[in-house]
Design a protein around this motif. Structure first.
Motif, PDB file in Angstrom:
ATOM      1  N   ALA A  53       0.850  -1.185   0.000  1.00  0.00           N
ATOM      2  CA  ALA A  53       0.000   0.000   0.000  1.00  0.00           C
ATOM      3  C   ALA A  53       0.887   1.237   0.000  1.00  0.00           C
ATOM      4  CB  ALA A  53      -0.941  -0.005   1.209  1.00  0.00           C
ATOM      5  N   TRP A  54       0.295   2.393  -0.276  1.00  0.00           N
ATOM      6  CA  TRP A  54       1.038   3.652  -0.338  1.00  0.00           C
ATOM      7  C   TRP A  54       0.074   4.812  -0.120  1.00  0.00           C
ATOM      8  CZ3 TRP A  54       0.308   0.089  -4.111  1.00  0.00           C
ATOM      9  CH2 TRP A  54      -0.605   0.397  -5.123  1.00  0.00           C
ATOM     10  N   ASP A  55       0.645   5.984   0.096  1.00  0.00           N
ATOM     11  CA  ASP A  55      -0.178   7.187   0.255  1.00  0.00           C
ATOM     12  C   ASP A  55      -0.590   7.702  -1.119  1.00  0.00           C
ATOM     13  OD1 ASP A  55       0.245   7.014   2.985  1.00  0.00           O
ATOM     14  OD2 ASP A  55       2.067   8.268   2.868  1.00  0.00           O
ATOM     15  N   PRO A  56      -1.835   8.130  -1.292  1.00  0.00           N
ATOM     16  CA  PRO A  56      -2.305   8.576  -2.610  1.00  0.00           C
ATOM     17  C   PRO A  56      -1.504   9.771  -3.127  1.00  0.00           C
ATOM     18  CG  PRO A  56      -4.139   8.256  -1.095  1.00  0.00           C
ATOM     19  CD  PRO A  56      -2.887   8.185  -0.272  1.00  0.00           C
ATOM     20  N   SER A  57      -1.316   9.841  -4.445  1.00  0.00           N
ATOM     21  CA  SER A  57      -0.680  10.987  -5.089  1.00  0.00           C
ATOM     22  C   SER A  57      -1.729  12.046  -5.405  1.00  0.00           C
ATOM     23  CB  SER A  57       0.019  10.559  -6.381  1.00  0.00           C
ATOM     24  OG  SER A  57       1.082   9.683  -6.109  1.00  0.00           O
ATOM     25  N   THR A  58      -1.240  13.223  -5.723  1.00  0.00           N
ATOM     26  CA  THR A  58      -2.130  14.323  -6.110  1.00  0.00           C
ATOM     27  C   THR A  58      -1.788  14.764  -7.517  1.00  0.00           C
ATOM     28  OG1 THR A  58      -0.617  15.965  -5.158  1.00  0.00           O
ATOM     29  CG2 THR A  58      -2.376  15.101  -3.732  1.00  0.00           C
ATOM     30  N   ASP A  59      -2.781  15.392  -8.167  1.00  0.00           N
ATOM     31  CA  ASP A  59      -2.571  15.887  -9.530  1.00  0.00           C
ATOM     32  C   ASP A  59      -3.363  17.169  -9.699  1.00  0.00           C
ATOM     33  OD1 ASP A  59      -1.522  15.221 -12.338  1.00  0.00           O
ATOM     34  OD2 ASP A  59      -3.655  15.571 -12.715  1.00  0.00           O
ATOM     35  N   ASP A  60      -2.826  18.110 -10.525  1.00  0.00           N
ATOM     36  CA  ASP A  60      -3.508  19.388 -10.656  1.00  0.00           C
ATOM     37  C   ASP A  60      -4.814  19.267 -11.423  1.00  0.00           C
ATOM     38  OD1 ASP A  60      -2.530  18.929 -13.170  1.00  0.00           O
ATOM     39  OD2 ASP A  60      -1.361  20.788 -13.319  1.00  0.00           O
ATOM     40  N   SER A  61      -5.044  18.085 -12.086  1.00  0.00           N
ATOM     41  CA  SER A  61      -6.330  17.891 -12.759  1.00  0.00           C
ATOM     42  C   SER A  61      -7.414  17.473 -11.773  1.00  0.00           C
ATOM     43  CB  SER A  61      -6.209  16.833 -13.854  1.00  0.00           C
ATOM     44  OG  SER A  61      -5.942  15.560 -13.277  1.00  0.00           O
ATOM     45  N   GLY A  62      -6.985  17.144 -10.571  1.00  0.00           N
ATOM     46  CA  GLY A  62      -7.945  16.814  -9.543  1.00  0.00           C
ATOM     47  C   GLY A  62      -8.020  15.350  -9.196  1.00  0.00           C
ATOM     48  N   SER A  63      -7.518  14.454 -10.056  1.00  0.00           N
ATOM     49  CA  SER A  63      -7.597  13.026  -9.741  1.00  0.00           C
ATOM     50  C   SER A  63      -6.455  12.287 -10.423  1.00  0.00           C
ATOM     51  CB  SER A  63      -8.947  12.454 -10.197  1.00  0.00           C
ATOM     52  OG  SER A  63      -9.072  12.530 -11.605  1.00  0.00           O
ATOM     53  N   VAL A  64      -6.127  11.111  -9.865  1.00  0.00           N
ATOM     54  CA  VAL A  64      -5.089  10.245 -10.426  1.00  0.00           C
ATOM     55  C   VAL A  64      -5.770   9.033 -11.053  1.00  0.00           C
ATOM     56  CG1 VAL A  64      -3.132   8.746  -9.862  1.00  0.00           C
ATOM     57  CG2 VAL A  64      -3.343  10.994  -8.781  1.00  0.00           C
ATOM     58  N   TYR A  82      -0.943  -3.102 -12.311  1.00  0.00           N
ATOM     59  CA  TYR A  82      -1.538  -1.763 -12.330  1.00  0.00           C
ATOM     60  C   TYR A  82      -2.649  -1.728 -11.293  1.00  0.00           C
ATOM     61  CZ  TYR A  82      -2.885   2.706 -14.425  1.00  0.00           C
ATOM     62  OH  TYR A  82      -3.123   4.045 -14.653  1.00  0.00           O
ATOM     63  N   SER A  83      -2.682  -0.678 -10.517  1.00  0.00           N
ATOM     64  CA  SER A  83      -3.700  -0.522  -9.490  1.00  0.00           C
ATOM     65  C   SER A  83      -4.407   0.807  -9.661  1.00  0.00           C
ATOM     66  CB  SER A  83      -3.080  -0.594  -8.099  1.00  0.00           C
ATOM     67  OG  SER A  83      -4.069  -0.372  -7.097  1.00  0.00           O
ATOM     68  N   THR A  84      -5.709   0.799  -9.498  1.00  0.00           N
ATOM     69  CA  THR A  84      -6.482   2.045  -9.551  1.00  0.00           C
ATOM     70  C   THR A  84      -6.789   2.576  -8.154  1.00  0.00           C
ATOM     71  OG1 THR A  84      -8.533   0.770  -9.668  1.00  0.00           O
ATOM     72  CG2 THR A  84      -7.540   1.426 -11.760  1.00  0.00           C
ATOM     73  N   THR A  85      -6.305   1.852  -7.149  1.00  0.00           N
ATOM     74  CA  THR A  85      -6.435   2.327  -5.770  1.00  0.00           C
ATOM     75  C   THR A  85      -5.030   2.481  -5.203  1.00  0.00           C
ATOM     76  OG1 THR A  85      -6.523   0.107  -4.812  1.00  0.00           O
ATOM     77  CG2 THR A  85      -8.612   1.052  -5.582  1.00  0.00           C
ATOM     78  N   ASN A  86      -4.928   2.758  -3.910  1.00  0.00           N
ATOM     79  CA  ASN A  86      -3.605   2.945  -3.308  1.00  0.00           C
ATOM     80  C   ASN A  86      -3.154   1.691  -2.547  1.00  0.00           C
ATOM     81  OD1 ASN A  86      -5.642   3.570  -1.401  1.00  0.00           O
ATOM     82  ND2 ASN A  86      -4.085   4.469  -0.046  1.00  0.00           N
ATOM     83  N   SER A  87      -3.559   0.493  -3.067  1.00  0.00           N
ATOM     84  CA  SER A  87      -3.050  -0.776  -2.533  1.00  0.00           C
ATOM     85  C   SER A  87      -3.151  -1.832  -3.629  1.00  0.00           C
ATOM     86  CB  SER A  87      -3.827  -1.208  -1.277  1.00  0.00           C
ATOM     87  OG  SER A  87      -5.169  -1.525  -1.607  1.00  0.00           O
ATOM     88  N   TYR A  88      -2.386  -2.940  -3.442  1.00  0.00           N
ATOM     89  CA  TYR A  88      -2.405  -3.996  -4.457  1.00  0.00           C
ATOM     90  C   TYR A  88      -1.893  -5.283  -3.826  1.00  0.00           C
ATOM     91  CZ  TYR A  88      -2.141  -6.147  -9.083  1.00  0.00           C
ATOM     92  OH  TYR A  88      -2.335  -6.936 -10.168  1.00  0.00           O
ATOM     93  N   THR A  89      -2.511  -6.434  -4.216  1.00  0.00           N
ATOM     94  CA  THR A  89      -2.065  -7.748  -3.762  1.00  0.00           C
ATOM     95  C   THR A  89      -1.454  -8.507  -4.935  1.00  0.00           C
ATOM     96  OG1 THR A  89      -3.766  -7.848  -2.042  1.00  0.00           O
ATOM     97  CG2 THR A  89      -2.770  -9.944  -2.731  1.00  0.00           C
ATOM     98  N   ILE A  90      -0.225  -8.972  -4.749  1.00  0.00           N
ATOM     99  CA  ILE A  90       0.497  -9.705  -5.787  1.00  0.00           C
ATOM    100  C   ILE A  90       0.557 -11.175  -5.386  1.00  0.00           C
ATOM    101  CG2 ILE A  90       2.701  -9.961  -7.006  1.00  0.00           C
ATOM    102  CD1 ILE A  90       3.181  -6.964  -6.346  1.00  0.00           C
ATOM    103  N   TYR A  91       0.012 -12.046  -6.229  1.00  0.00           N
ATOM    104  CA  TYR A  91       0.080 -13.489  -6.008  1.00  0.00           C
ATOM    105  C   TYR A  91       1.322 -14.022  -6.712  1.00  0.00           C
ATOM    106  CZ  TYR A  91      -4.663 -13.181  -4.229  1.00  0.00           C
ATOM    107  OH  TYR A  91      -5.762 -12.855  -3.484  1.00  0.00           O
TER     108      TYR A  91
END
Length: 384
Positions: A53-64, A82-91
């Motif tokens: 997991a990680w802390d979300p990034s910011t972008d001047d467009s308003g969303s990542v 590729y993850s669309t959230t701020n966490s990911y599980t790798i098998y």
């Protein structure tokens, strides 16, 4: 001029904030990447997966838009997750870099909706075990002496993410399997065998080509055959069993299985069927004839003649390979019993004479019943 500014502002909104308005009122493409992700960390780790997991990034467009995940053992080879959230599980069994196991670095980027990507984050190091799932083998050995083949059940663990095929002894290929599925190979001969688990994406002449792991197992020889010996009197039969797998159960043909091997209250000079079953379910059966009334047991190799008939000739006695049988009346049938009361030979004759093949009988004492002219005559025989 206000109308132009308003039009430009509406255009910017229609492009999901992917553009920005410069001071000269001209529209420019957004080339600014999101901020670099921070706080990359391991949330959980076990033998088949890791969650980061990680802390979300910011972008001047308003969303990542999302986060490409990079992996490296020596050099950064690219991002395949590729993850669309701020966490990911790798098998691990579904990741090329984890198939052999070892130390790996993980880092990630942030990507906005216009395709701009940040620099790589600081990486973390994870010691990944071999990602190949540990299959479970359950061999089944032959249960009875007349069985020469067993089987083996192969189970893929539920956590497996990829598709696999199994190859038995380089020849027999299973269907494609994934997590939680299993397959049984039947007709596996006695002896040593191997099963290979292979990644089911790449195929060769006999199936998948990429070997992931090899397992070895054996099919054991079956137990010794059941052997049934009997002690017989005129009103009882004692069943004595060896071989197979104790404990044994016994029954008369017209009864039920129980643990009692002695059968009493039987009628003299009568055929009874008996069956013995061991704990593997293997059986052996015999037809035993009780002795005539008033006769002693034949379990001690005792010799006895039951009549003194001048009409019946059994020759030679002691016998060797053949027994010549003659009578002054038509002979209906001859039955030869072992010393324990077991029927070892029975033959319909319907003639005044016959030659009986006794070459298969072991050496020892026997007695014969000859049915003729409505009577049964008995005589003791010896096989030399």
């Amino acid at each position: 001029m206000l109308a132009l500014i308003s039009s430009n502002i509406n255009l910017a909104k229609a492009k999901n904030n992917a553009t920005r308005l410069e001071s000269n009122n001209k529209v420019a493409i957004d080339n600014t990447p999101p901020s670099v992700p921070t706080g990359l960390r391991i949330v959980s780790l076990d033998h088949y997966r890791v969650k980061i997991a990680w802390d979300p990034s910011t972008d001047d467009s308003g969303s990542v838009k999302g986060y490409p995940i990079w992996t490296s053992q020596t050099v950064w080879g690219g991002s395949d997750k590729y993850s669309t959230t701020n966490s990911y599980t790798i098998y691990f069994d579904n990741a090329w870099y984890a198939l052999e196991g070892g130390y790996f670095r993980f880092a990630l980027q942030a990507e906005d909706h216009n395709g701009n990507k940040s620099d790589l984050s600081k990486y973390i190091v994870i010691n990944i075990p071999n990602g190949v799932p540990r299959i479970t083998l359950t061999p089944k050995n032959p249960l009875c002496a007349d069985q020469q083949f067993g089987s083996v059940r192969v189970q893929i663990p539920s956590y497996a993410q990829s598709n696999y095929k199994l190859i038995l002894d380089n020849t027999t290929v299973s269907p494609q399997l994934t997590g939680g599925q299993g397959y049984t190979f039947n007709g596996v001969a006695i002896g040593n065998h191997k099963i290979e688990i292979r990644y089911a994406v790449e195929f060769g002449p006999i199936g998948p080509t990429r070997l992931e792991d090899t397992y070895y197992f054996s099919i054991a020889v079956p137990p010794l055959p059941l052997v049934l010996n009997t002690d017989v009197t005129s009103n009882s039969v004692q069943l004595n069993v060896t071989g197979g797998v104790p404990p044994y159960l016994y029954k008369r043909t017209d009864g039920f299985y129980n643990s009692n091997s002695l059968f009493t209250n039987l009628n003299p000079d009568t055929n009874y069927g008996f069956t013995v079953r061991d704990s593997n379910g293997c059986t052996i059966g015999r037809t035993i004839r009780t002795l005539p009334s008033g006769k002693i047991s034949l379990t001690r190799n005792q010799v006895q003649n039951d009549f003194d008939s001048k009409d019946l000739i059994l020759y030679p006695n002691p016998m060797d390979n053949e027994l010549l049988l003659t009578h002054s009346f038509i002979i209906d049938e001859i039955t030869i019993f072992s010393n324990s009361g077991e029927i070892v030979l029975q033959k319909s004759i319907n003639d005044y004479k016959s030659t009986i093949d006794v070459s298969h009988l072991p050496k020892g004492n026997y007695f014969a019943e000859v049915k003729t002219n409505g009577k049964i005559e008995k005589i003791q025989l010896i096989k030399k």
